[in-house]
Design a protein around this motif. Structure first.
Motif, PDB file in Angstrom:
ATOM      1  N   ALA A 154       0.833  -1.210   0.000  1.00 18.20           N
ATOM      2  CA  ALA A 154       0.000   0.000   0.000  1.00 18.20           C
ATOM      3  C   ALA A 154       0.867   1.260   0.000  1.00 18.20           C
ATOM      4  CB  ALA A 154      -0.931  -0.009   1.216  1.00 18.20           C
ATOM      5  N   ASP A 155       1.907   1.259   0.870  1.00 17.65           N
ATOM      6  CA  ASP A 155       2.788   2.425   0.931  1.00 17.65           C
ATOM      7  C   ASP A 155       3.552   2.603  -0.380  1.00 17.65           C
ATOM      8  OD1 ASP A 155       1.921   2.793   3.489  1.00 17.65           O
ATOM      9  OD2 ASP A 155       3.721   2.009   4.461  1.00 17.65           O
ATOM     10  N   GLY A 156       4.032   1.454  -0.919  1.00 19.80           N
ATOM     11  CA  GLY A 156       4.776   1.530  -2.177  1.00 19.80           C
ATOM     12  C   GLY A 156       3.913   2.030  -3.312  1.00 19.80           C
ATOM     13  N   ASP A 157       2.658   1.517  -3.361  1.00 18.87           N
ATOM     14  CA  ASP A 157       1.764   1.957  -4.423  1.00 18.87           C
ATOM     15  C   ASP A 157       1.420   3.441  -4.270  1.00 18.87           C
ATOM     16  OD1 ASP A 157      -0.095   1.210  -6.712  1.00 18.87           O
ATOM     17  OD2 ASP A 157      -1.533   2.032  -5.273  1.00 18.87           O
ATOM     18  N   LYS A 158       1.215   3.855  -3.000  1.00 19.15           N
ATOM     19  CA  LYS A 158       0.925   5.271  -2.749  1.00 19.15           C
ATOM     20  C   LYS A 158       2.097   6.141  -3.192  1.00 19.15           C
ATOM     21  CE  LYS A 158      -0.201   8.548   0.939  1.00 19.15           C
ATOM     22  NZ  LYS A 158      -0.364   8.733   2.397  1.00 19.15           N
ATOM     23  N   GLN A 161       2.252   6.173  -6.998  1.00 19.78           N
ATOM     24  CA  GLN A 161       1.244   7.043  -7.600  1.00 19.78           C
ATOM     25  C   GLN A 161       1.593   8.508  -7.399  1.00 19.78           C
ATOM     26  OE1 GLN A 161      -0.973   6.015  -9.584  1.00 19.78           O
ATOM     27  NE2 GLN A 161      -0.972   3.820  -9.168  1.00 19.78           N
ATOM     28  N   GLU A 162       2.048   8.843  -6.156  1.00 22.23           N
ATOM     29  CA  GLU A 162       2.403  10.236  -5.876  1.00 22.23           C
ATOM     30  C   GLU A 162       3.585  10.675  -6.726  1.00 22.23           C
ATOM     31  OE1 GLU A 162       3.099  10.273  -1.698  1.00 22.23           O
ATOM     32  OE2 GLU A 162       0.965  10.454  -1.162  1.00 22.23           O
ATOM     33  N   THR A 163       4.619   9.799  -6.804  1.00 17.84           N
ATOM     34  CA  THR A 163       5.799  10.135  -7.600  1.00 17.84           C
ATOM     35  C   THR A 163       5.444  10.236  -9.078  1.00 17.84           C
ATOM     36  OG1 THR A 163       7.161   8.925  -5.992  1.00 17.84           O
ATOM     37  CG2 THR A 163       8.186   9.491  -8.095  1.00 17.84           C
ATOM     38  N   ARG A 164       4.616   9.303  -9.551  1.00 19.84           N
ATOM     39  CA  ARG A 164       4.174   9.325 -10.946  1.00 19.84           C
ATOM     40  C   ARG A 164       3.428  10.623 -11.248  1.00 19.84           C
ATOM     41  NH1 ARG A 164      -0.391   7.880 -13.835  1.00 19.84           N
ATOM     42  NH2 ARG A 164       0.001   6.963 -15.904  1.00 19.84           N
ATOM     43  N   GLU A 165       2.555  11.020 -10.285  1.00 18.37           N
ATOM     44  CA  GLU A 165       1.782  12.248 -10.474  1.00 18.37           C
ATOM     45  C   GLU A 165       2.699  13.469 -10.536  1.00 18.37           C
ATOM     46  OE1 GLU A 165      -1.468  14.309 -11.417  1.00 18.37           O
ATOM     47  OE2 GLU A 165      -1.425  12.133 -11.119  1.00 18.37           O
ATOM     48  N   ILE A 166       3.746  13.451  -9.678  1.00 11.18           N
ATOM     49  CA  ILE A 166       4.696  14.575  -9.678  1.00 11.18           C
ATOM     50  C   ILE A 166       5.427  14.645 -11.010  1.00 11.18           C
ATOM     51  CG2 ILE A 166       6.830  15.434  -8.635  1.00 11.18           C
ATOM     52  CD1 ILE A 166       5.813  14.318  -5.959  1.00 11.18           C
ATOM     53  N   ILE A 167       5.846  13.449 -11.518  1.00  4.26           N
ATOM     54  CA  ILE A 167       6.552  13.422 -12.806  1.00  4.26           C
ATOM     55  C   ILE A 167       5.658  13.948 -13.917  1.00  4.26           C
ATOM     56  CG2 ILE A 167       7.559  11.896 -14.547  1.00  4.26           C
ATOM     57  CD1 ILE A 167       8.558  10.125 -12.241  1.00  4.26           C
ATOM     58  N   LEU A 168       4.401  13.458 -13.950  1.00  7.24           N
ATOM     59  CA  LEU A 168       3.471  13.904 -14.986  1.00  7.24           C
ATOM     60  C   LEU A 168       3.145  15.389 -14.848  1.00  7.24           C
ATOM     61  CD1 LEU A 168       1.021  10.855 -15.096  1.00  7.24           C
ATOM     62  CD2 LEU A 168       2.799  11.456 -16.750  1.00  7.24           C
ATOM     63  N   GLN A 169       2.982  15.836 -13.581  1.00  4.17           N
ATOM     64  CA  GLN A 169       2.714  17.257 -13.349  1.00  4.17           C
ATOM     65  C   GLN A 169       3.909  18.105 -13.779  1.00  4.17           C
ATOM     66  OE1 GLN A 169      -0.050  18.722 -12.533  1.00  4.17           O
ATOM     67  NE2 GLN A 169       0.812  20.780 -12.429  1.00  4.17           N
ATOM     68  N   THR A 170       5.126  17.562 -13.484  1.00  3.81           N
ATOM     69  CA  THR A 170       6.334  18.268 -13.912  1.00  3.81           C
ATOM     70  C   THR A 170       6.405  18.339 -15.434  1.00  3.81           C
ATOM     71  OG1 THR A 170       7.506  17.488 -11.940  1.00  3.81           O
ATOM     72  CG2 THR A 170       8.854  18.314 -13.755  1.00  3.81           C
TER      73      THR A 170
END
Length: 563
Positions: A154-158, A161-170
């Motif tokens: 759960a922590d890894g997936d969270k 997802q958060e890191t992926r979102e940051i990359i996409l947002q970047t």
């Protein structure tokens, strides 16, 4: 077996099956399979010789372990032989691993070894319970590990997802920024070209109009020359110089723009978009107790052998880490500020004196090179065996304005190749070069800036160009919480670790001085981390300080694996 099929409460008789009168059923005889009232159970059934040893169960105990044990006991006493019908098993054959009756003993189980059937039964029950207990313990461990893995998932997936979102947002922000920057460049290009374009177009129009006028005049004059009438010549002569085209050619400076696109294949990962890092966990492998108040230096001379220095206590120890113990092989009284090892195994020692020394085989300090009147502080040996030494004329912190403080770079023979003292604007680069390391041909310096031992981390190149300064993480190092760097180490993935002694923190930087993460290590039992060292296995060794008010305390050396 009839006795193994216990009758439940739902099948209880409505009246006592002995007297067939009383409706107050309280007991059941497991052997007789009769429901009894209190009176029949105590006065009649228990007095009969045939039933004196029967198993009597209170109806309240139905379904409990005691009830099951009582039913099995009766079942055990009446166990029929599977070979000889209507004969009861009396022993347990150890050779055949099965119950046996008296007839079995004279036939199929002759000359075999036996055990009492109730003893074997008790032993099996005991082993079953032990196994159940083991299974319960194992199942509990599996549940704990399952919970850990589920949390890890759960922590890894969270985090994913958060890191992926940051990359996409970047990426989106970069696209927006690039679009905005592109528009700005286009506007800038248009602002510089369009006015000049209009001037050129206007000038072209004027020149073409004048050219047309000249063409008309030349045509008229040619017609006059071809006329046979003299009067035409005199008539043209009267207006020959009238209404000549009036024009001048403007001098227009040429304009040429040049756009040099970025090499995205080189820059897109780090300089444009950013880098992705794995944040390691700190796993404490071992903790060793020192005899002194601080461990200011840890220098490995081999895989498990190291030199441990305590500057304030003026002690240098040669120690060996074996079987989770630190054995002191040699201890000498000497002042050691910093140490470094050359490629040929020589140990260089600085001691805030004029001479850089070598720790010799007979455990003495011998002079390597003198820097008088400057004193040595930080010392480091690069991967290509260059020696970098921090020098300062006055040990005061902060040093006087005119006090020399610089780095010198030497070859392995001690010949100075160049010095690093000022930047290109002739400003001093360093205050007190306490510790030195290198990464990717750049020099990383822990620079102490005041007597409270606050400091900064500075990256320079060998030409003296300042690349960046790290003054601590803004999240933790503020006006109230100061940055106290003690040492710097570089891991194999080119991550710069900096100890923040007073705050019990290890900072991790990338090669451009950005914070990858910071780790509060007090919760791991690592207090006041002072010196850092990376061994050949990429294991981090942390030498700690102690609270100055506690005179009886001794420091620790912590061995940490980054996973």
């Amino acid at each position: 077996m009839a006795f193994s099929q216990a009758v439940g409460i739902a099948q209880t008789s409505t009246v006592c099956q002995f007297c067939e009168e009383s409706p107050e059923i309280k007991w059941k005889c497991v052997n007789c399979e009769l429901f009894l009232c209190n009176l029949c159970c105590s006065k009649i059934h228990s007095k009969s010789k045939a039933s004196m040893e029967h198993e009597i169960i209170n109806l309240k105990d139905f379904g409990t372990e005691n009830f099951i044990m009582s039913v099995r006991k009766v079942d055990l006493d009446n166990m029929e032989c599977t070979t000889h019908t209507k004969r009861k098993c009396i022993v347990y054959c150890k050779d055949c691993n099965s119950p046996a009756c008296s007839k079995c003993l004279t036939e199929t189980h002759k000359m075999h070894e036996y055990n009492a059937i109730d003893e074997v039964y008790s032993d099996i029950i005991s082993r079953i319970r032990e196994l159940i207990h083991t299974f319960e313990s194992d199942n509990q461990s599996l549940n704990i590990e399952t919970d850990k893995l589920q949390k890890l998932l759960a922590d890894g997936d969270k985090n994913f997802q958060e890191t992926r979102e940051i990359i996409l947002q970047t990426e989106k922000e970069m696209k927006d920024a690039i679009s905005k920057y592109t528009n700005n460049l286009l506007q800038e290009l248009e602002a510089k070209w369009k006015p000049l374009e209009n001037v050129i177009i206007t000038e072209l129009s004027s020149l073409r109009m004048n050219a047309d006028l000249l063409e008309t005049r030349m045509k008229n004059l040619n017609q006059v020359l071809q006329s046979r009438q003299v009067v035409d010549i005199f008539s043209a002569g009267q207006t020959l110089y009238e209404s000549l085209p009036n024009y001048s050619i403007k001098k227009i400076k040429p304009y040429q723009a040049k756009f040099i696109p970025s090499n995205l294949h080189v820059k897109i990962r780090s300089q444009v978009l950013g880098d992705l890092y794995t944040v390691p966990n700190f796993e404490v492998i071992d903790t060793y107790q020192s005899s002194y108040k601080s461990v200011t230096n840890i220098l490995f001379s081999s895989d498990k052998t190291a030199l441990i220095g305590s500057f304030n206590c003026e002690i240098l120890q040669n120690v060996q880490f074996v079987n989770h113990c630190m054995k002191i092989k040699k201890e000498v009284n000497m002042k050691v500020y910093d140490m470094a090892k050359t490629m040929d195994g020589r140990i260089l020692v600085s001691a805030e004196v004029f001479d850089l020394k070598i720790y010799s085989i007979d455990k003495k300090l011998v002079k390597f090179v003198s820097f008088a009147p400057l004193k040595t502080i930080g010392v480091h040996v690069t991967k290509d065996n260059k020696i970098i030494v921090g020098l300062i004329k006055n040990l005061m912190i902060p040093a006087p304005t005119d006090c020399i403080r610089k780095l010198v770079v030497m070859n392995s023979d001690g010949d100075i190749q160049h010095s690093i003292e000022h930047d290109r604007d002739h400003q001093r680069l360093l205050t007190y070069p306490h510790r030195i390391n290198t990464i990717n041909d750049k020099i990383v310096v822990v620079d102490i800036i005041n007597k409270e031992f606050e400091g900064r981390v500075v990256m320079l190149d060998h030409g003296g160009q300042l690349h960046w300064i790290y003054n601590g993480c803004k999240t933790i190092n503020s006006d109230q919480v100061k940055f106290h760097p003690g040492d710097v180490a570089v891991t194999s993935p080119d991550m710069i670790l900096v100890s923040d002694c007073e705050n019990h923190i290890i900072h991790a930087l990338n090669s451009v001085g950005e914070v990858i993460f910071y780790k509060e290590v007090k919760s791991l039992g690592i207090e006041l981390p002072l010196s850092l060292s990376i061994d050949h296995n990429d294991i981090l060794w942390i030498g700690c300080n102690t609270c100055t008010e506690n005179k009886s305390s001794a420091s620790k050396i912590i061995c940490v694996k980054l996973i």
